[in-house]
Design a protein around this motif. Structure first.
Motif, short mmCIF file in Angstrom:
data_model
loop_
_atom_site.label_atom_id
_atom_site.label_comp_id
_atom_site.label_asym_id
_atom_site.label_seq_id
_atom_site.Cartn_x
_atom_site.Cartn_y
_atom_site.Cartn_z
N GLN A 2 31.28 1.32 -8.48
CA GLN A 2 32.27 2.32 -8.86
C GLN A 2 33.03 2.80 -7.63
O GLN A 2 32.42 3.09 -6.60
N PRO A 4 36.22 5.60 -6.45
CA PRO A 4 37.04 6.71 -6.93
C PRO A 4 38.41 6.18 -7.36
O PRO A 4 38.95 5.25 -6.73
N ASP A 37 19.36 -1.74 -1.63
CA ASP A 37 20.45 -1.65 -2.60
C ASP A 37 21.76 -2.14 -2.00
O ASP A 37 22.14 -1.72 -0.90
N VAL A 39 25.42 -1.68 -1.68
CA VAL A 39 26.29 -0.52 -1.90
C VAL A 39 27.71 -0.75 -1.43
O VAL A 39 28.55 0.14 -1.49
N GLU A 70 30.36 1.79 -2.58
CA GLU A 70 30.01 2.49 -3.82
C GLU A 70 30.33 3.98 -3.69
O GLU A 70 30.00 4.60 -2.67
N GLU A 71 30.97 4.53 -4.70
CA GLU A 71 31.41 5.93 -4.65
C GLU A 71 30.27 6.89 -4.28
O GLU A 71 30.43 7.78 -3.46
N ARG A 72 29.10 6.70 -4.84
CA ARG A 72 27.98 7.61 -4.58
C ARG A 72 27.49 7.55 -3.14
O ARG A 72 26.78 8.45 -2.68
N CYS A 73 27.88 6.51 -2.39
CA CYS A 73 27.44 6.36 -1.00
C CYS A 73 28.51 6.75 0.01
O CYS A 73 28.25 6.77 1.21
N GLN A 74 29.69 7.08 -0.47
CA GLN A 74 30.76 7.45 0.44
C GLN A 74 30.48 8.80 1.06
O GLN A 74 29.88 9.67 0.45
N ARG A 76 28.53 9.25 3.62
CA ARG A 76 27.19 9.24 4.21
C ARG A 76 27.11 8.37 5.46
O ARG A 76 26.03 8.16 5.99
#
Length: 142
Positions: A2, A4, A37, A39, A70-74, A76
């Motif tokens: 995913q 954004p 994972d 990412v 991956e959006e959830r990892c941006q 970081r």
């Protein structure tokens, strides 16, 4: 994976890139891991896929294309860490390369900061056509 919505115009999804990278002997698809994972993904290319971004062909360069995280990892540091490691990675896989470069749209200031943190510097500005002006950033290989 995913992304954004505001980033979709700046990169491509890995599923769209993998067949092209696997079919091109001058390209290498690279998965970015966070632990075990996957990412992120980008393509490292030489030859025609690299030269199309340059004013004239240059066998000394290797292009980093279509980085996606991956959006959830941006936010970081995953993208910055991956880009910081590209110099060693490119040297191993394309020993004749002297530098790596990438193209970032001038509307994508966040990506530019990630690349700067990873050691890339502005090289020149490229007219991106329908996508608008783009910075071409470069990092020398050790």
């Amino acid at each position: 994976m995913q992304l954004p919505p505001q980033q979709e115009g700046f990169t491509a999804y890995p599923a769209d890139l993998i067949p092209e990278a696997e079919a091109d002997p001058d390209s290498l698809g690279v998965s970015i891991l966070d632990g075990e994972d996957v990412v992120g993904y980008f393509v490292l290319s030489r030859g025609a896929q690299s030269d199309k971004y340059l004013p004239e062909p240059d066998p000394a360069g290797a292009a980093i294309r279509a980085l996606s995280i991956e959006e959830r990892c941006q936010g970081r540091g995953v993208g910055t860490a991956a880009m910081a490691q590209t110099a060693d990675f490119a040297r191993r896989h394309f020993p004749q390369a002297e530098y790596v470069f990438l193209v970032v749209n001038q509307r994508n200031a966040h990506a530019r900061r990630v690349y700067e943190k990873a050691g890339f510097a502005d090289w020149f500005v490229r007219d991106g056509g329908e996508h608008g002006p783009q910075w071409v950033m470069r990092r020398s290989l050790p």
